[in-house]
Write an enzyme that holds these catalytic residues in place. Sequence first.
Site, short mmCIF file in Angstrom:
data_model
loop_
_atom_site.label_atom_id
_atom_site.label_comp_id
_atom_site.label_asym_id
_atom_site.label_seq_id
_atom_site.Cartn_x
_atom_site.Cartn_y
_atom_site.Cartn_z
N SER A 1 0.83 -1.22 0.00
CA SER A 1 0.00 0.00 0.00
C SER A 1 0.86 1.26 0.00
CB SER A 1 -0.90 0.03 1.24
OG SER A 1 -1.86 -0.98 1.16
N ARG B 1 1.55 4.24 -3.18
CA ARG B 1 1.30 5.67 -2.91
C ARG B 1 2.56 6.51 -3.08
NH1 ARG B 1 -2.41 2.68 -0.33
NH2 ARG B 1 -4.39 3.62 0.31
N GLY C 1 -6.12 -3.67 -7.92
CA GLY C 1 -7.22 -2.72 -7.71
C GLY C 1 -6.68 -1.38 -7.25
N ARG D 1 -14.25 -6.47 -10.71
CA ARG D 1 -14.33 -5.70 -9.46
C ARG D 1 -15.04 -4.36 -9.65
NH1 ARG D 1 -8.66 -6.17 -6.56
NH2 ARG D 1 -9.90 -5.26 -4.89
N ASP E 1 -7.70 -7.32 4.67
CA ASP E 1 -6.76 -8.16 3.92
C ASP E 1 -6.23 -9.33 4.74
OD1 ASP E 1 -7.04 -6.52 1.74
OD2 ASP E 1 -5.21 -5.39 2.09
N ARG F 1 -13.61 -13.76 -1.82
CA ARG F 1 -12.82 -14.39 -0.75
C ARG F 1 -13.66 -15.17 0.25
NH1 ARG F 1 -8.03 -9.92 -0.01
NH2 ARG F 1 -6.83 -10.69 -1.80
N ARG G 1 -3.83 -13.88 -1.70
CA ARG G 1 -4.03 -14.11 -0.26
C ARG G 1 -4.70 -15.46 0.03
NH1 ARG G 1 -2.00 -9.29 1.36
NH2 ARG G 1 -2.87 -7.44 0.37
C1 S3P Z 1 -5.79 -0.97 -0.13
C2 S3P Z 1 -7.06 -0.87 0.36
C3 S3P Z 1 -7.95 -2.03 0.54
C4 S3P Z 1 -7.16 -3.32 0.53
C5 S3P Z 1 -6.18 -3.40 -0.59
C6 S3P Z 1 -5.18 -2.26 -0.49
C7 S3P Z 1 -5.00 0.26 -0.26
O1 S3P Z 1 -8.88 -2.04 -0.51
O2 S3P Z 1 -8.05 -4.42 0.48
O3 S3P Z 1 -5.49 -4.62 -0.56
O4 S3P Z 1 -3.77 0.20 -0.42
O5 S3P Z 1 -5.60 1.34 -0.20
P1 S3P Z 1 -10.20 -1.11 -0.48
O6 S3P Z 1 -9.76 0.28 -0.52
O7 S3P Z 1 -10.96 -1.48 -1.72
O8 S3P Z 1 -10.93 -1.51 0.76
#
Ligand code: S3P
Length: 422
Positions: free
Chosen positions: A20, A24, A90, A118, A307, A338, A380
């Site tokens: 994450s 970013r 995603g 998704r 997660d 999941r 996962r």
């Molecule tokens: C993430 C947010 C989560 C998480 C994903 C990473 C992120 O998803 O499940 O693995 O880095 O912001 P959502 O924002 O869809 O809940």
Amino acid sequence: MRIAPARSFRGRFTLPGDKSISHRAAILGAMAEGETRISGFSPAADCASTLLCLAALGVDVRRGPEVVIAGRGPAALAPPRTVLDAGNSGSTLRMLAGVVAGRPFRCVLDGDHSLRRRPMERVAEPLRAMGAGVVTTGGRPPLTIEGGPLRGVRWELTVPSAQVKTAVLLAGLQALGETTVIEAAPSRDHTERLLPAFGVAVGKGGGVTVTGGRPLRAARVAVPGDVSSAAFLVVAALVRPGSEVRIEGVLLNPRRTAFLEVLRQMGAVIETGIEQADPEPVGWIAVRSAKLRGADVPAAAVPALIDEIPALAVAAAHAEGPFTVTGAAELRAKESDRIATLCEGLERMGAHVEERPDGFTIQGGRPLRGAAVRSHGDHRIAMALAVAALAAEGETEIQGAECAAVSFPGFYAALERGARGG
Ligand code: S3P
């Protein structure tokens, strides 16, 4: 991939960089002016997708011991010549949607088979409200974005999602006036924590607020180990007697470590120590095997451990009494459904599982047995079943195990090392 049971699971581990934070740091670096240097950047396939998309937008990205991004501000982003391919990620697709929404060109964001199922309206809606043209394919990728001048927005998230929050904030950085995101349940806050390092003030009274049009300056970011990857090793230690694991240099952000609280409630003794507090808490986790009992994970707790539910489910299968997750329908919209894929795998291994639309109950305490199970292309799920396999009777065969590299390259090597005794 065949996995044999392990007698115990021991060792000291440092983990690949947090996924994450890596996404970013790269995206903010691309929007900043100057050279952003990121150490410990995640080697995960998902983060490589982000770097490739940034390069396709004309950003100078170099990968060496550090990832170096020569940012020239959002105005220097160029229309991509091809579709932006987010692969399985995603985060890449949703966050970049927020970036390109503010650019005066058209681009298409797409992903693999799993990403194409998704939901994307959750990110399309706020970006439209800010003035971008966003067309989804029946609510899913591919997404066509016609970017342009944006106006600030006050947006209440209907689904708790750090990806959507981040997309709106990234669009907000390019918008006229202030943008505020309000979330009912707190999701991970890495964007808010990183922005000040890039010279951007973040307001935190009644939502997260940024002001558009202010330049970002390049930063140095050191990415700590991924705590979501740590969850699998922690559970591996808990479910094998005589185990002991210590994980160093790992992210300990409280919006990511709620799974440790659940495991403690289940009877685990887990110690943590914070060695650095800013911009993210970083430190160590130490855990030994323990006798576990069931627990309830209520809806309000879900966003902070979304997660880690696959790993928790494996601990649950080894706990005495019921373990119940509710209010987690969002799990069905992840890399796989999941709830279904976890229940299928654990059931094949002999667990007593009850599936519901928004969660599941596992009646733990039954010994697991090796079986043929499937990852359904979900990293996962592959890793959770591999950990379950360590504590099963007989060998387990995981079909599609290689997808673990989406978030944790080196996972099977770490598993093997722990099983050998560190
Ligand atoms: C993430 C947010 C989560 C998480 C994903 C990473 C992120 O998803 O499940 O693995 O880095 O912001 P959502 O924002 O869809 O809940």
